[in-house]
Enzyme design. Structure first.
Site, short mmCIF file in Angstrom:
data_model
loop_
_atom_site.label_atom_id
_atom_site.label_comp_id
_atom_site.label_asym_id
_atom_site.label_seq_id
_atom_site.Cartn_x
_atom_site.Cartn_y
_atom_site.Cartn_z
N SER A 164 -9.36 1.99 -12.06
CA SER A 164 -9.88 0.67 -12.07
C SER A 164 -11.52 0.97 -12.21
O SER A 164 -11.96 1.87 -12.78
CB SER A 164 -9.60 -0.43 -11.32
N ASP A 310 -0.32 -3.26 -17.75
CA ASP A 310 -1.57 -3.73 -17.07
C ASP A 310 -2.35 -4.61 -18.35
O ASP A 310 -2.70 -4.06 -19.31
CB ASP A 310 -2.37 -2.34 -17.04
N HIS A 343 -1.57 -3.79 -13.26
CA HIS A 343 -2.76 -2.79 -13.11
C HIS A 343 -2.68 -2.22 -11.35
O HIS A 343 -2.99 -0.85 -11.22
CB HIS A 343 -4.06 -3.93 -12.79
N1 COA Z 1 3.18 -16.10 0.52
C1 COA Z 1 2.23 -15.83 1.21
N2 COA Z 1 2.04 -14.32 1.52
C2 COA Z 1 2.68 -13.55 0.76
C3 COA Z 1 3.88 -13.76 -0.11
C4 COA Z 1 4.13 -15.24 -0.04
N3 COA Z 1 5.28 -15.63 -0.86
N4 COA Z 1 4.49 -12.67 -0.48
C5 COA Z 1 3.87 -11.68 -0.14
N5 COA Z 1 3.01 -12.14 0.74
C6 COA Z 1 1.91 -11.35 1.50
C7 COA Z 1 2.49 -10.31 2.40
O1 COA Z 1 2.98 -10.83 3.49
C8 COA Z 1 1.48 -9.42 2.52
O2 COA Z 1 0.61 -9.76 3.43
P1 COA Z 1 -0.53 -8.87 4.33
O3 COA Z 1 -1.05 -7.59 3.21
O4 COA Z 1 -1.50 -9.86 4.84
O5 COA Z 1 0.29 -8.07 5.30
C9 COA Z 1 0.70 -9.26 1.37
O6 COA Z 1 1.18 -10.49 0.72
C10 COA Z 1 1.37 -8.14 0.58
O7 COA Z 1 0.85 -8.10 -0.85
P2 COA Z 1 1.75 -7.62 -2.28
O8 COA Z 1 0.66 -7.66 -3.16
O9 COA Z 1 3.02 -8.06 -2.22
O10 COA Z 1 1.95 -5.88 -1.71
P3 COA Z 1 1.99 -4.71 -2.57
O11 COA Z 1 2.33 -3.66 -1.60
O12 COA Z 1 2.87 -5.12 -3.73
O13 COA Z 1 0.39 -4.41 -3.15
C11 COA Z 1 -1.89 -4.21 -2.70
C12 COA Z 1 -0.48 -4.17 -2.15
C13 COA Z 1 -3.09 -3.53 -1.49
C14 COA Z 1 -2.19 -3.23 -3.96
C15 COA Z 1 -2.22 -5.60 -3.05
O14 COA Z 1 -1.89 -6.25 -1.87
C16 COA Z 1 -3.80 -5.75 -3.28
O15 COA Z 1 -4.57 -6.06 -2.54
N6 COA Z 1 -3.98 -5.92 -4.72
C17 COA Z 1 -5.30 -5.78 -5.20
C18 COA Z 1 -5.86 -4.55 -5.27
C19 COA Z 1 -7.42 -4.40 -5.75
O16 COA Z 1 -8.32 -4.97 -5.19
N7 COA Z 1 -7.49 -3.81 -6.96
C20 COA Z 1 -8.43 -4.01 -7.59
C21 COA Z 1 -8.74 -3.68 -8.91
S1 COA Z 1 -10.38 -3.57 -9.41
#
Ligand code: COA
Length: 363
Positions: A164, A310, A343
């Site tokens: 990204s 993505d 993505h």
């Molecule tokens: N209600 C509330 N919370 C929920 C939920 C629901 N129905 N389902 C999942 N969650 C929470 C989980 O409890 C967990 O919380 P925690 O991180 O505080 O422990 C979190 O959501 C998990 O997120 P999820 O997206 O399911 O995890 P993943 O392993 O698939 O992905 C990341 C991990 C880090 C990639 C993702 O969370 C993330 O932050 N993505 C954005 C990354 C980013 O900034 N990209 C920039 C591109 S420019």
């Protein structure tokens, strides 16, 4: 791991571990986030930052004894790739094996985690820059990385990678010094930001301008819908409702928004999203192909990674970068991560990422 002949001595001689010090007195191989004060820095716009601080983490052997890898973070990331957001990839025995390669990650210019940015103290005013922090570009961010690499005594990277925004900066790093990069591995990153991404960024910036931290929370929710895919949401949330009647997907987005509000800063978000908006490796270089021809001249090998489903910087945009690179004469390969995640796959599809990174390190 098979390394090219000029890199083999590092395998024959056991890589020196333990802290080392660069010619400029900076600590390397410490495996924790360090801070470097690198003097003043003039941005592309001509604005001068009187004091550039860069947070970085260097793991593994020093550049005198082993090849070096640069990992660049995405929008809200930190220098702590090895301990946090790319930890399954970096460490002894991992794809970026810190027994045999040194791994550098920095917090980007304009960032929130230790490098000069909106939350840093403006030395002239004695308070945080906040909303007056000047615009930065991916070029500025790449120049800062080179400034740090010089200070650490790293003259060359065997591999430069990131996803990204990290992929965009990785492209700039290589275009700026093609003779100093062997393999360039941008993931889910275009040569220039497209209008749809600019549009999404605009909505997010407007939310932040009008609502501050609350706006950033909503901006993150919007962004999360662009980081995942329709399939991912279908599989995980479908139409499931919680006991309180809220849809699971809504609860998820609320959680993600709050989580970012707890750890990030709206001015930083604006600055980094703005850097993406201005990203165009062809600007003032005669176009994208002309910029990429520098890679060809420097002998850089390019593996561009697209991610299935993505919707932000998808395969079509990455293939367009690849087509321009091929026309420019760059030794280029396209590879695609198969995923329902969208993505975010560059942060979760560890098995495929391992294969891709290992191949790039050895080819
Ligand atoms: N209600 C509330 N919370 C929920 C939920 C629901 N129905 N389902 C999942 N969650 C929470 C989980 O409890 C967990 O919380 P925690 O991180 O505080 O422990 C979190 O959501 C998990 O997120 P999820 O997206 O399911 O995890 P993943 O392993 O698939 O992905 C990341 C991990 C880090 C990639 C993702 O969370 C993330 O932050 N993505 C954005 C990354 C980013 O900034 N990209 C920039 C591109 S420019």
């Amino acid at each position: 791991m098979t390394l090219r002949p000029e890199e083999r001595r590092t395998v024959a001689e056991p890589a020196r571990q333990g802290t080392s010090v660069s010619p400029y007195g900076l600590s390397r191989s410490t495996g924790r986030t360090e801070t470097a004060a690198l003097g003043h820095f003039t941005l592309e716009t001509g604005v001068r930052l009187s004091e550039l601080i860069v947070a970085y983490r260097h793991d593994g052997p020093a550049p005198e004894v082993a090849p070096q890898v640069l990992v660049v973070h995405a929008l809200t990331g930190s220098a702590d790739a090895a301990g946090d957001w790319w930890s399954p990839m970096i460490g002894p025995g991992r794809a970026l094996d810190t027994d045999t390669v040194g791994v550098l990650c920095t917090n980007l210019l304009g960032g929130r985690y230790g490098t000069t940015g909106p939350t840093s103290i403006d030395p002239h005013l004695g308070r945080p820059y906040g909303s007056v922090f000047p615009h930065v570009t991916t070029r500025d961010q790449a120049r800062v990385i080179w400034r740090l690499a010089d200070a650490l005594g790293i003259e060359r990277f065997a591999l430069v990678t990131g996803g990204s925004l990290g992929g965009m900066v990785a492209l700039e790093v290589a275009v700026q010094r093609p003779e100093a990069v062997r393999h360039l591995l941008p993931m889910a990153a275009p040569a220039a930001l497209g209008p749809m991404a600019i549009a999404w960024n605009h909505i997010q910036a407007t939310l932040i301008d009008r609502l501050g931290v609350e706006g950033m929370e909503i901006a993150r929710q919007l962004a999360m819908t662009t980081y995942r895919s329709e399939k991912d949401f279908e599989e995980r949330f479908a139409r499931i409702q919680q006991a309180d009647g809220r849809f699971e997907v809504v609860s998820y987005l609320d959680h993600q928004g709050r989580k970012l509000a707890d750890r990030f800063d709206p001015d930083t978000y604006r600055i980094l999203a703005g850097a993406m908006d201005r990203h165009d490796i062809g600007r003032d270089r005669g176009g994208i192909e002309a910029a990429l021809s520098r890679l060809a001249a420097g002998g850089v090998v390019l593996t561009a990674v697209g991610i299935e489903d993505d919707i932000l910087y998808g395969p079509r945009q990455v293939k367009s970068l690849v087509a321009a690179a091929v026309t420019a004469g760059v030794r280029t390969r396209y590879t695609e991560i198969t995923s329902t995640k969208g993505h975010d796959a560059f942060l979760v599809e560890w098995d495929q990422l391992r294969t891709i990174v290992e191949e790039a390190l050895t080819s």
